[in-house]
Write a protein that holds these residues in place. Structure first.
Motif, PDB file in Angstrom:
ATOM      1  N   ALA A 264      22.388  -3.705  18.809  1.00 57.60           N
ATOM      2  CA  ALA A 264      22.877  -3.018  17.644  1.00 57.60           C
ATOM      3  C   ALA A 264      23.483  -4.105  16.598  1.00 57.60           C
ATOM      4  CB  ALA A 264      23.648  -1.498  17.880  1.00 57.60           C
ATOM      5  N   VAL A 265      24.550  -5.129  17.344  1.00 52.91           N
ATOM      6  CA  VAL A 265      24.728  -5.328  16.443  1.00 52.91           C
ATOM      7  C   VAL A 265      23.940  -6.739  16.006  1.00 52.91           C
ATOM      8  CG1 VAL A 265      26.548  -7.576  16.491  1.00 52.91           C
ATOM      9  CG2 VAL A 265      27.151  -5.365  17.449  1.00 52.91           C
ATOM     10  N   GLU A 266      22.990  -7.081  16.862  1.00 52.29           N
ATOM     11  CA  GLU A 266      21.934  -7.920  16.069  1.00 52.29           C
ATOM     12  C   GLU A 266      20.581  -7.437  15.285  1.00 52.29           C
ATOM     13  OE1 GLU A 266      17.999 -10.240  18.849  1.00 52.29           O
ATOM     14  OE2 GLU A 266      20.018  -9.435  20.183  1.00 52.29           O
ATOM     15  N   ARG A 267      20.481  -6.272  15.999  1.00 54.30           N
ATOM     16  CA  ARG A 267      19.750  -6.297  14.751  1.00 54.30           C
ATOM     17  C   ARG A 267      20.478  -6.158  13.627  1.00 54.30           C
ATOM     18  NH1 ARG A 267      18.931  -1.930  18.924  1.00 54.30           N
ATOM     19  NH2 ARG A 267      20.158  -0.294  17.921  1.00 54.30           N
ATOM     20  N   ALA A 268      21.535  -5.495  13.295  1.00 47.47           N
ATOM     21  CA  ALA A 268      22.244  -5.721  12.100  1.00 47.47           C
ATOM     22  C   ALA A 268      22.705  -6.760  11.046  1.00 47.47           C
ATOM     23  CB  ALA A 268      23.660  -4.601  11.651  1.00 47.47           C
ATOM     24  N   ALA A 269      23.089  -7.828  12.380  1.00 53.34           N
ATOM     25  CA  ALA A 269      23.021  -8.840  11.671  1.00 53.34           C
ATOM     26  C   ALA A 269      21.988  -9.727  11.147  1.00 53.34           C
ATOM     27  CB  ALA A 269      23.839  -9.749  12.985  1.00 53.34           C
ATOM     28  N   GLY A 270      20.460  -9.365  11.818  1.00 58.88           N
ATOM     29  CA  GLY A 270      19.089 -10.277  11.818  1.00 58.88           C
ATOM     30  C   GLY A 270      19.325 -11.494  12.125  1.00 58.88           C
ATOM     31  N   HIS A 271      20.259 -11.784  13.061  1.00 61.87           N
ATOM     32  CA  HIS A 271      19.905 -12.657  14.282  1.00 61.87           C
ATOM     33  C   HIS A 271      20.808 -12.855  15.409  1.00 61.87           C
ATOM     34  CE1 HIS A 271      23.554 -14.110  13.222  1.00 61.87           C
ATOM     35  NE2 HIS A 271      23.682 -13.480  12.001  1.00 61.87           N
ATOM     36  N   GLY A 272      20.395 -13.752  16.714  1.00 65.17           N
ATOM     37  CA  GLY A 272      21.121 -13.431  17.902  1.00 65.17           C
ATOM     38  C   GLY A 272      22.601 -14.097  17.967  1.00 65.17           C
ATOM     39  N   TYR A 273      23.033 -13.986  18.801  1.00 69.24           N
ATOM     40  CA  TYR A 273      24.451 -14.723  18.732  1.00 69.24           C
ATOM     41  C   TYR A 273      24.829 -14.828  20.148  1.00 69.24           C
ATOM     42  CZ  TYR A 273      25.427  -9.954  19.994  1.00 69.24           C
ATOM     43  OH  TYR A 273      25.749  -8.482  19.381  1.00 69.24           O
ATOM     44  N   GLU A 274      25.265 -15.988  20.734  1.00 67.91           N
ATOM     45  CA  GLU A 274      25.206 -16.472  22.461  1.00 67.91           C
ATOM     46  C   GLU A 274      25.945 -15.076  22.643  1.00 67.91           C
ATOM     47  OE1 GLU A 274      27.316 -19.573  25.256  1.00 67.91           O
ATOM     48  OE2 GLU A 274      27.078 -20.141  23.271  1.00 67.91           O
ATOM     49  N   ILE A 275      25.697 -15.294  24.190  1.00 69.83           N
ATOM     50  CA  ILE A 275      26.237 -13.887  25.226  1.00 69.83           C
ATOM     51  C   ILE A 275      26.938 -14.401  26.151  1.00 69.83           C
ATOM     52  CG2 ILE A 275      26.014 -11.564  26.386  1.00 69.83           C
ATOM     53  CD1 ILE A 275      23.811 -10.704  23.787  1.00 69.83           C
ATOM     54  N   ARG A 276      27.662 -14.529  27.142  1.00 68.42           N
ATOM     55  CA  ARG A 276      27.933 -14.905  28.235  1.00 68.42           C
ATOM     56  C   ARG A 276      28.115 -13.925  29.042  1.00 68.42           C
ATOM     57  NH1 ARG A 276      31.665 -20.316  27.165  1.00 68.42           N
ATOM     58  NH2 ARG A 276      30.163 -21.452  25.329  1.00 68.42           N
ATOM     59  N   ARG A 277      27.681 -14.352  30.748  1.00 65.34           N
ATOM     60  CA  ARG A 277      27.846 -13.682  31.469  1.00 65.34           C
ATOM     61  C   ARG A 277      29.095 -13.637  32.350  1.00 65.34           C
ATOM     62  NH1 ARG A 277      23.580  -9.008  31.646  1.00 65.34           N
ATOM     63  NH2 ARG A 277      22.009 -10.132  29.978  1.00 65.34           N
ATOM     64  N   ALA A 278      29.972 -12.459  32.731  1.00 68.26           N
ATOM     65  CA  ALA A 278      31.208 -12.948  33.309  1.00 68.26           C
ATOM     66  C   ALA A 278      31.348 -11.646  34.555  1.00 68.26           C
ATOM     67  CB  ALA A 278      32.754 -12.733  32.236  1.00 68.26           C
ATOM     68  N   PRO A 279      32.774 -12.156  35.373  1.00 62.93           N
ATOM     69  CA  PRO A 279      32.931 -10.509  36.305  1.00 62.93           C
ATOM     70  C   PRO A 279      33.422  -9.909  36.060  1.00 62.93           C
ATOM     71  CG  PRO A 279      33.483 -12.995  37.286  1.00 62.93           C
ATOM     72  CD  PRO A 279      33.464 -12.923  36.051  1.00 62.93           C
ATOM     73  N   ARG A 280      33.049  -8.585  36.737  1.00 64.71           N
ATOM     74  CA  ARG A 280      33.526  -7.213  35.939  1.00 64.71           C
ATOM     75  C   ARG A 280      35.217  -7.516  36.107  1.00 64.71           C
ATOM     76  NH1 ARG A 280      31.905  -2.790  40.045  1.00 64.71           N
ATOM     77  NH2 ARG A 280      29.536  -3.055  39.791  1.00 64.71           N
ATOM     78  N   ARG A 281      35.622  -6.309  35.294  1.00 66.17           N
ATOM     79  CA  ARG A 281      37.370  -6.403  34.787  1.00 66.17           C
ATOM     80  C   ARG A 281      38.061  -5.264  35.980  1.00 66.17           C
ATOM     81  NH1 ARG A 281      37.336  -6.504  28.903  1.00 66.17           N
ATOM     82  NH2 ARG A 281      36.525  -4.516  28.823  1.00 66.17           N
ATOM     83  N   LEU A 282      38.757  -5.710  36.561  1.00 62.30           N
ATOM     84  CA  LEU A 282      39.137  -4.525  37.495  1.00 62.30           C
ATOM     85  C   LEU A 282      39.426  -2.876  36.986  1.00 62.30           C
ATOM     86  CD1 LEU A 282      40.109  -4.167  40.438  1.00 62.30           C
ATOM     87  CD2 LEU A 282      42.528  -5.231  39.444  1.00 62.30           C
ATOM     88  N   GLY A 283      39.296  -2.346  37.319  1.00 58.91           N
ATOM     89  CA  GLY A 283      39.653  -0.678  37.113  1.00 58.91           C
ATOM     90  C   GLY A 283      38.131  -0.207  35.388  1.00 58.91           C
ATOM     91  N   ASP A 284      37.546  -0.819  35.353  1.00 60.23           N
ATOM     92  CA  ASP A 284      36.232  -0.513  34.101  1.00 60.23           C
ATOM     93  C   ASP A 284      35.483   0.563  34.541  1.00 60.23           C
ATOM     94  OD1 ASP A 284      37.284  -1.466  32.224  1.00 60.23           O
ATOM     95  OD2 ASP A 284      35.822  -3.481  32.365  1.00 60.23           O
ATOM     96  N   PRO A 285      35.389   1.855  33.942  1.00 62.47           N
ATOM     97  CA  PRO A 285      34.476   3.041  35.238  1.00 62.47           C
ATOM     98  C   PRO A 285      32.483   1.945  34.491  1.00 62.47           C
ATOM     99  CG  PRO A 285      35.892   3.522  34.088  1.00 62.47           C
ATOM    100  CD  PRO A 285      36.707   2.622  33.606  1.00 62.47           C
ATOM    101  N   ALA A 286      31.916   2.443  35.143  1.00 60.14           N
ATOM    102  CA  ALA A 286      30.904   2.361  35.355  1.00 60.14           C
ATOM    103  C   ALA A 286      30.234   2.946  33.771  1.00 60.14           C
ATOM    104  CB  ALA A 286      29.713   2.868  35.986  1.00 60.14           C
ATOM    105  N   SER A 287      30.890   4.708  33.708  1.00 60.90           N
ATOM    106  CA  SER A 287      30.751   5.088  32.824  1.00 60.90           C
ATOM    107  C   SER A 287      31.621   6.228  31.859  1.00 60.90           C
ATOM    108  CB  SER A 287      29.028   6.445  32.910  1.00 60.90           C
ATOM    109  OG  SER A 287      28.794   7.061  32.063  1.00 60.90           O
ATOM    110  N   VAL A 288      31.886   6.541  30.689  1.00 60.38           N
ATOM    111  CA  VAL A 288      33.033   7.259  30.387  1.00 60.38           C
ATOM    112  C   VAL A 288      32.941   7.548  29.070  1.00 60.38           C
ATOM    113  CG1 VAL A 288      35.052   7.491  30.036  1.00 60.38           C
ATOM    114  CG2 VAL A 288      34.640   5.895  31.398  1.00 60.38           C
ATOM    115  N   VAL A 289      32.142   8.771  28.723  1.00 57.17           N
ATOM    116  CA  VAL A 289      31.096   9.987  27.757  1.00 57.17           C
ATOM    117  C   VAL A 289      32.187  10.744  28.353  1.00 57.17           C
ATOM    118  CG1 VAL A 289      29.380  10.708  27.097  1.00 57.17           C
ATOM    119  CG2 VAL A 289      28.917   8.607  28.537  1.00 57.17           C
TER     120      VAL A 289
END
Length: 328
Positions: free
Chosen positions: A265-290
């Protein structure tokens, strides 16, 4: 009669002050400006620069302005920092809130609206999560907020003061008119960080874990526009004034977006891409919170106006661009 907004120079507080003023309320702001900005307070009845634990100051504000209601945002909000420095959070979020509540009782304040958090749920066993879920906060931040909820419940049981504790999910976006927005330089909100990256202020953004049991492997969160959240506080005040009983309610939309969906969504709004890097999970992050927002929708006169991820992102990006303007 006036409404005191603590932390009213901060992100959510400044939006709420604007919403209250547009509804005809007389707004008084108290903020120590540790993370807020005086320019974000626009035409209040009064702005006081000080601490919520300054008893003499709070007493003077309540008496001088005949404060009928307090909306309490002042506090510390960064989860990792709370783990590293728990005493700071128990001071700022719990001990100082206790002092503020005490002065409100002494000053005859009738209504108290508290900025709580979905962090009180910890790692929820089900999603969407409703207010009946087991409360198992995983950080000093979440525990410090829950303790203040408990204090308000106990105080309201024996004093002539009603309260609403609103449990926020992921707040994002900015004022549609461009008056205020998330302005803290080192804020950790995903949408703000992504917008800054798209504008070249950060070299890249990291995704923390892409192997969760979700549709694309990244975490899902419920994002609520800050202006809708501000309107919920105004609605809560109206509800309490009409004699509504004290309330604890989720503030969210009831559906979520993954990290990758947000970055798209940010890429659509900006009109261009940007660098995205993959990193390990953070301790305690739930998969889904809605959130399950059924209670707040059925109880308050509140209907979200900006329940659209692209709108939320567009407003956030517009604000980041404005912050880059000279003399801001």
């Amino acid at each position: 009669m006036s409404v005191l907004v603590t932390g009213g120079a901060g992100y959510i507080g400044s939006h709420t002050a604007l919403d209250l003023a547009s509804s005809g309320e007389k707004v008084v702001v108290l903020d120590n400006l540790s993370t807020g900005f005086d320019w974000a307070v626009q035409e209040p009845e009064a702005l006081y620069i000080g601490d919520i634990a300054d008893e003499a100051l709070v007493d003077r504000i309540i008496a001088t302005h005949e404060i009928e209601a307090v909306i309490h945002f002042a506090g510390s909000i960064i989860v990792p920092e709370s783990v590293a420095d728990p005493l700071k959070y128990y001071l700022n979020n719990t001990a100082k809130s206790r002092t503020l509540i005490e002065r409100c009782v002494a000053g005859g304040v009738k209504h108290f609206i508290f900025s709580s958090t979905a962090a009180v749920y910890g790692m929820p066993e089900q999603s969407p999560v409703d207010e009946s879920a087991v409360l198992r906060p995983m950080s000093p931040y979440g525990r410090s907020k829950l303790m203040t909820e408990w204090m308000l419940s106990d105080v309201a049981a024996v004093h002539d003061m009603s309260y609403a504790a609103l449990r926020y999910f992921n707040v994002a976006g900015a004022d549609p008119k461009g008056r205020v927005g998330q302005s803290t330089a080192n804020a950790t909100h995903l949408i703000k960080v992504a917008c800054q990256t798209a504008l070249g202020q950060r070299p890249h953004i990291e995704i923390f874990g892409d192997d969760y049991p979700t549709t694309d492997g990244t975490c899902i969160r419920d994002y609520i526009h800050v202006s809708d959240l501000a309107a919920a506080h105004t609605a809560a005040l109206g509800y309490l004034r009409k004699g509504g009983s004290s309330l604890v309610a989720n503030c969210g939309y009831g559906h979520g977006f993954s990290v990758l969906e947000v970055l798209d969504a940010v890429e659509r709004a900006a009109g261009h891409g940007y660098e995205i890097r993959r990193a390990p999970r953070r301790l305690g992050d739930p998969a889904s919170v809605v959130s399950n927002p059924a209670l707040i929708k059925s109880t308050l006169d509140w209907k979200p106006a900006f329940d659209d991820l692209d709108v939320i992102v567009a407003h956030a990006l517009a604000w980041e661009k404005r912050l880059l303007e000279p003399n801001r």
